[in-house]
Design an enzyme around this catalytic site. Structure first.
Site, mmCIF file in Angstrom:
data_model
loop_
_atom_site.group_PDB
_atom_site.id
_atom_site.type_symbol
_atom_site.label_atom_id
_atom_site.label_comp_id
_atom_site.label_asym_id
_atom_site.label_seq_id
_atom_site.Cartn_x
_atom_site.Cartn_y
_atom_site.Cartn_z
ATOM 1 N N GLU A 61 0.815 -1.224 0.000
ATOM 2 C CA GLU A 61 0.000 0.000 0.000
ATOM 3 C C GLU A 61 0.841 1.262 0.000
ATOM 4 O OE1 GLU A 61 -0.712 -2.698 1.716
ATOM 5 O OE2 GLU A 61 -2.799 -3.192 1.259
ATOM 6 N N HIS A 130 -11.471 -4.357 9.780
ATOM 7 C CA HIS A 130 -11.983 -4.174 8.411
ATOM 8 C C HIS A 130 -13.228 -3.299 8.346
ATOM 9 C CE1 HIS A 130 -9.237 -7.143 6.835
ATOM 10 N NE2 HIS A 130 -9.818 -7.153 5.670
HETATM 11 C C1 TPP Z 1 -2.773 -4.785 4.284
HETATM 12 C C2 TPP Z 1 -3.867 -5.467 3.586
HETATM 13 N N1 TPP Z 1 -4.091 -5.202 2.293
HETATM 14 C C3 TPP Z 1 -5.081 -5.816 1.629
HETATM 15 C C4 TPP Z 1 -5.903 -6.720 2.253
HETATM 16 C C5 TPP Z 1 -7.026 -7.400 1.498
HETATM 17 N N2 TPP Z 1 -6.710 -8.810 1.309
HETATM 18 C C6 TPP Z 1 -7.149 -9.738 2.164
HETATM 19 S S1 TPP Z 1 -6.525 -11.240 1.842
HETATM 20 C C7 TPP Z 1 -5.637 -10.667 0.539
HETATM 21 C C8 TPP Z 1 -4.771 -11.611 -0.222
HETATM 22 C C9 TPP Z 1 -3.692 -12.158 0.611
HETATM 23 O O1 TPP Z 1 -3.074 -13.208 -0.049
HETATM 24 P P1 TPP Z 1 -2.072 -14.197 0.668
HETATM 25 O O2 TPP Z 1 -1.228 -13.435 1.621
HETATM 26 O O3 TPP Z 1 -1.369 -14.927 -0.399
HETATM 27 O O4 TPP Z 1 -2.969 -15.163 1.531
HETATM 28 P P2 TPP Z 1 -4.038 -16.216 1.034
HETATM 29 O O5 TPP Z 1 -5.351 -15.521 1.056
HETATM 30 O O6 TPP Z 1 -3.639 -16.688 -0.305
HETATM 31 O O7 TPP Z 1 -4.004 -17.298 2.055
HETATM 32 C C10 TPP Z 1 -5.872 -9.327 0.349
HETATM 33 C C11 TPP Z 1 -5.312 -8.530 -0.741
HETATM 34 C C12 TPP Z 1 -5.660 -6.935 3.626
HETATM 35 N N3 TPP Z 1 -6.435 -7.758 4.333
HETATM 36 N N4 TPP Z 1 -4.645 -6.324 4.254
#
Ligand code: TPP
Ligand code: TPP
Ligand code: MG
Ligand code: MG
Lengths: 327, 316, 316, 327
Positions: A61, A130
């Protein structure tokens, strides 16, 4: 030309037309491309505009917001989507220390024509990390402008409005609004930043609000009306700048004020509005002003608790009654 | 590996699988709300990692936390009650699916800010080091977290201060709908970790035995005082990112390909003697009981809304 | 290298050196206020890097920015007037020593948040790429910036998107009073950068010729469309971090050791024919003129305090 | 026992004694060790307590603040020094999304006994990125407590007070105060979080303030007094919680209110205080309340402009006169 579309479609249309009209405009953020936008605002845009102009960013971000600032300095007109305001804290240094200050620090040499869109608000049982409503916090920062579209019309218009501005503009889109339908007139007169809109005229009580709360306030106004209380409901639309003129004119008419916002009560934008009315229209007031805000608690997951924490039509009605009693 | 342990692993993975499937059902019935991130396909990681821990060790994880919570031994009843938003839930209904917490098992959440848990884990390990507690702190996160500044800052601190942390990256190839190739210039995450001089390795995250072995080894290294270890587990989520996801970003065939490596399937192929049916029966009961428990749980009084903002209001 | 170029380098480095010394004097006289970070000892970097740029290229740097500003060609008059807080200053007196800006030379500051300039440089390079401008953006920062999350995020973005950025780390061994060994688990910063698959190298930052050569090469690579390049310049600041600094964190002998590698000395040893005295005389005049200019500058009216918060108030 | 020492020495003494009394207390931050603290608060502590308890961190505000939270969860009592509030934006995600929410999200299971100290404020010609006053912003966040010592006594006492608290406490130390001398009574009664202190009693006008502005307000009160205006000056000391009781009692006595704070005017803590007085003591007011805040501009470098941006004794006096006119 007028049509009935959802808030999501309105934002979408606003962005699409801006991109069609100006090659400098591009959209950048997490999952805006392949996924189609976490709230499906940019669904299909990748296919439409290509990966050069619809840029999926890593979860970074701070850097991609800062990159938006840099690209704006470089002559582009970036729209940075921060998936939700909750994650914008990670980019706040860039927003406050760079986007908001560069013009000033450089003695007027470098302006930052950047638009940042963020989804915001509670109500979806997403719990403490959130569900923030931080528009008031951003409205505290000189150098920024803060827009909050409540209606479909504004959701559409504000994209172009923000992009036309030479300085950084933040747009907050409440997550509960995306599926709401409303009328869109694509030939409406262009907006001006900082003009509030009176959505309901009334003579007994001024309700100042914005975003999702506008609809709760309008609903409450109908209920109050059936009890003989005639409330004026004003959609602030912009929290920085605030439209002092429209606010004070209404106060001069009704002499009673309620402010409704989804920020945590202490230090929310409602406090600033109260302060201004106190400063500019104190002698117009017949009674203390009231506010309906979010209870000062990290938003709980359980639905009944979450709903109890957020402003509601019922709370607005109750506050309306209370304000009419006092004098 | 011994058959007994294999059985145990299988049972745990099956519990997670069936629990998650029940969650989907309950979500459709609107019993569970908010975001719901399923662990289906990734069970081997939670089970393999938790196996290496002792009861005193600490765990930090993400919003995709049901699997870790179950593998760590939090009762299904309390986890499901949490998703129902009931007082009997492991976070009293305040946290929901993304924020499971449990003091008894040193389970520090369920963090819904991507990479937000890494600094906390580093701090816990720092406390352990300062207090000379011979504990390991496990910190679990996805491939998406790797791009965040906090990943970088945290790995550096852990390495610099030789802290007893086990970093576990669940690399399922996607952060929501964004494939790793669009988020990292170096897609071998274990190499990135090594750049901090952290002992780092890649392991097949669909193979519970491999994960468990890597975890055992890592935990021993850490307990020996050798500083942090990083394990990248290559895995895949069989389901959508959360319940709202059009899955436009990947091919069905890719999903099918990975399903051939289903961790339950793999383990059963290796240990055909595992009596699956017995576990299925057991688990149906456990889950039914959990549903009952959650259904019959209590909704907290709205008068208590402002509790837990400050400790003086903590209910004893 | 040719003697002419060596002369030019020497003259520029000497200008920086004498300018900085004058700043110290003016600071003691309270003509300059706020934080003042001197570039003495590090002159070879700014001079070597800027030499490789064309006028259209963009520069982003930190609060320790006098050297880069001078080497980039911003007039000493305007830089000093800035530190006097005068309207004639290159930031109209709004920015001060830490925030030198200049549109003509594409000098984008002067950023006082450590690592805060990196994302901006990435964005500028992104704009260049999108607009198909064959420009290079130089991004200069200290060793302290390497620990910040923004370093990590920015390097990843630049590498991932093959952006035309030249990252220049001025590794002077200390972030304020904290030595690199206390801030990085891997103290070879160029290796860290390489972990993002960025073409990366280390260079003697006291040797202006070496810096200039490395910069030339890097800039050609970048202009050829090969994506970002990272140069770590090993250097040392001869003075305190800023004007308030008890320098308890390093030995005097260490400073003396490094002074033997004074970039002016080194260059002169290599090119004994450089006529130092001539430059000294010239530069004294330049600096005296700058002081005059700054002294005689105008203080902005307090009525204009709120200018430059928004563009509509920008004075044309 | 009473002695006259500087504010810096008071903070220093507070920390030293806390570390001597409780093995769980440690200090962590940028340059707290070898350098001796950027404002020399911890000079010599490294030699005194060793590098295990005086931890120089890399420039990683988010991670070391988060590590402070983790260490607090792990049973320690960390004091995290964020060099100045300006850099705390980089750690705001950790502060708001973890420190302030963990207790709540975990249903009361995990509290975070963390103390974060930050230097704050303008006045040293450090320009737009180094002169923020964001205590009001932090006071908006449920789950945090926000303390601002103005006096030497409070600078000392608040360290222990914050460390004794089971939840996260932020302490803001104004950079202009470090060299100011004042009386310290080490045997004074222990403080309670959230109690304001009346520093000057008066009957005509209530001035509510804190931090560095306290001294400007006291000076202004003397000038106003010579003009026959008897101002009461209250040091709020804590911005979250606010001491509504002391505030309202004073308003009920003087019927006129001025608030002085160094935040940018719109949305500063003064707005919240005005809102509360409006809500709780509206009918006590004889005139609109006034506020003296920082002008809404990124702080300029040039001294005369910076001074014009910040609250000053003169501005307070002028506002005092103005408030006494209206009725
Ligand atoms: C700082 C932040 N940015 C964006 C999000 C929105 N978001 C939630 S899960 C996610 C993807 C995360 O992917 P990963 O770390 O690979 O975990 P996975 O869901 O694949 O287990 C995003 C972009 C968030 N929760 N926190
Ligand atoms: C984000 C942030 N944290 C802390 C500071 C305070 N600070 C200013 S300069 C500095 C040291 C930076 O060192 P380095 O990057 O090596 O640059 P150098 O001063 O050695 O040129 C620190 C800690 C800051 N300006 N920004
Ligand atoms: Mg993933
Ligand atoms: Mg350095």
């Amino acid at each position: 030309m007028s049509e009935k579309i959802t808030y999501r479609e309105a934002v979408r249309k606003g962005i699409r037309e801006a991109m069609e009209n100006d090659k400098r405009v591009f959209l950048m953020g997490e999952d805006v491309g392949h996924y189609g936008g976490s709230y499906a605002v940019s669904m299909g845009f990748l296919e439409l505009f290509g990966s050069e102009r619809i840029i999926d960013t890593p979860l970074s971000e701070s850097a991609f917001t800062g990159a938006g600032i840099g690209a704006a300095l470089g002559g582009m007109r970036p729209i940075v989507e921060i998936m939700t305001v909750n994650f914008s804290l990670l980019a706040l240094d860039q927003i406050m220390n760079n986007a908001a200050t560069l013009l000033h620090m450089s003695g007027g040499q470098f302006n930052v024509p950047l638009v940042i869109r963020m989804a915001t608000g509670g109500g979806k049982q997403l719990a403490a990390q959130h569900s923030h409503s931080l528009e008031g916090l951003y409205a505290h920062i000189p150098g920024l402008k803060v827009l909050i579209p409540a209606t479909v019309q504004d959701a559409y218009d504000m994209v172009a409005l923000a992009l036309a501005d030479p300085d950084p503009v933040l747009i907050f889109e409440n997550v509960m609004l995306y599926n709401i339908k409303g009328e869109l007139d694509t030939e409406a007169l262009p907006l001006v930043i900082g003009k509030a809109k009176t959505e309901r005229t009334g003579k007994d009580l001024t309700i100042l609000t914005y975003g999702i709360s506008l609809f709760k306030a309008l609903e409450a106004a109908e209920i109050l009306s059936s009890e003989g209380i005639d409330a004026e409901v004003i959609d602030l639309r912009s929290l920085r700048p605030l439209d002092d003129e429209t606010i004070m004119n209404s106060v001069a008419k009704t002499h009673r004020v309620m402010i409704v916002d989804e920020g945590w009560k202490s230090g929310s934008i409602s406090a600033e509005i109260m302060a201004r009315i106190n400063e500019q229209a104190f002698f117009e007031l017949d009674a203390p002003m009231g506010r309906v805000c979010t209870v000062e608690v990290p938003i709980p997951y359980a639905s009944h608790l979450e709903q109890a924490a957020l402003p509601s039509t019922e709370k607005i009605v109750t506050m309306g009654r209370k304000l009419m009693e006092k004098s | 590996m011994e058959l007994d342990l294999a059985r145990e692993f299988y049972r745990k993975m099956l519990l997670i699988r069936r629990f998650e499937e029940k969650c989907v059902e309950l979500y459709s019935k609107e019993k569970i709300r908010g975001f719901l991130h399923l662990y289906i396909g990734e069970e081997a990681i939670a089970v393999g990692i938790m196996d290496a821990l002792s009861p005193e060790d600490a765990v930090f994880t993400t919003y995709r936390d049901h699997g870790q919570a179950l593998a760590r031994g939090i009762q299904p009843n309390r986890i499901l009650a949490e998703m129902y938003g009931k007082v009997e839930g492991c976070s009293r209904g305040r946290g929901g699916s993304m924020h499971l917490f449990d003091a008894h098992t040193h389970f520090y959440g369920g963090n819904a800010i991507v990479a937000g848990g890494l600094p906390l884990a580093v701090g816990m390990a720092l406390a352990d080091k300062m207090m000379k507690r011979n504990r390991v702190t496990v910190c679990i996160f996805g491939d998406g977290a790797v791009a965040e500044g906090e990943f970088h800052e945290s790995l550096n601190l852990a390495a610099l201060w030789h802290l007893p942390v086990l970093f576990v990256c669940e690399n399922n190839g996607y952060a929501m709908g964004t494939a790793l190739e669009f988020t990292e210039s170096e897609t071998n995450i274990s190499l990135k970790a090594a750049a901090y001089r952290i002992s780092s390795r890649q392991v097949d995250g669909m193979d519970v035995v491999a994960v468990a072995e890597a975890a055992q080894e890592a935990v021993s290294e850490i307990r020996a005082g050798n500083g942090p270890v990083f394990i990248e587990c290559l895995t895949y989520r069989f389901r959508a990112h959360s319940m709202f996801d059009a899955e436009r970003y990947r091919e069905k065939s890719e999903v099918e390909e990975w399903k051939k490596k289903d961790p339950l399937l793999l383990l059963h192929q290796r240990f055909p003697n595992i009596d699956i049916d017995k576990y299925e029966t057991e688990i149906v009961q456990i889950i039914d009981e959990a549903v009952d428990f959650a259904e019959n749980g209590t909704l907290e009084s709205i008068d208590d809304l402002e509790k837990f903002v400050y400790s003086c209001e903590v209910i004893p």
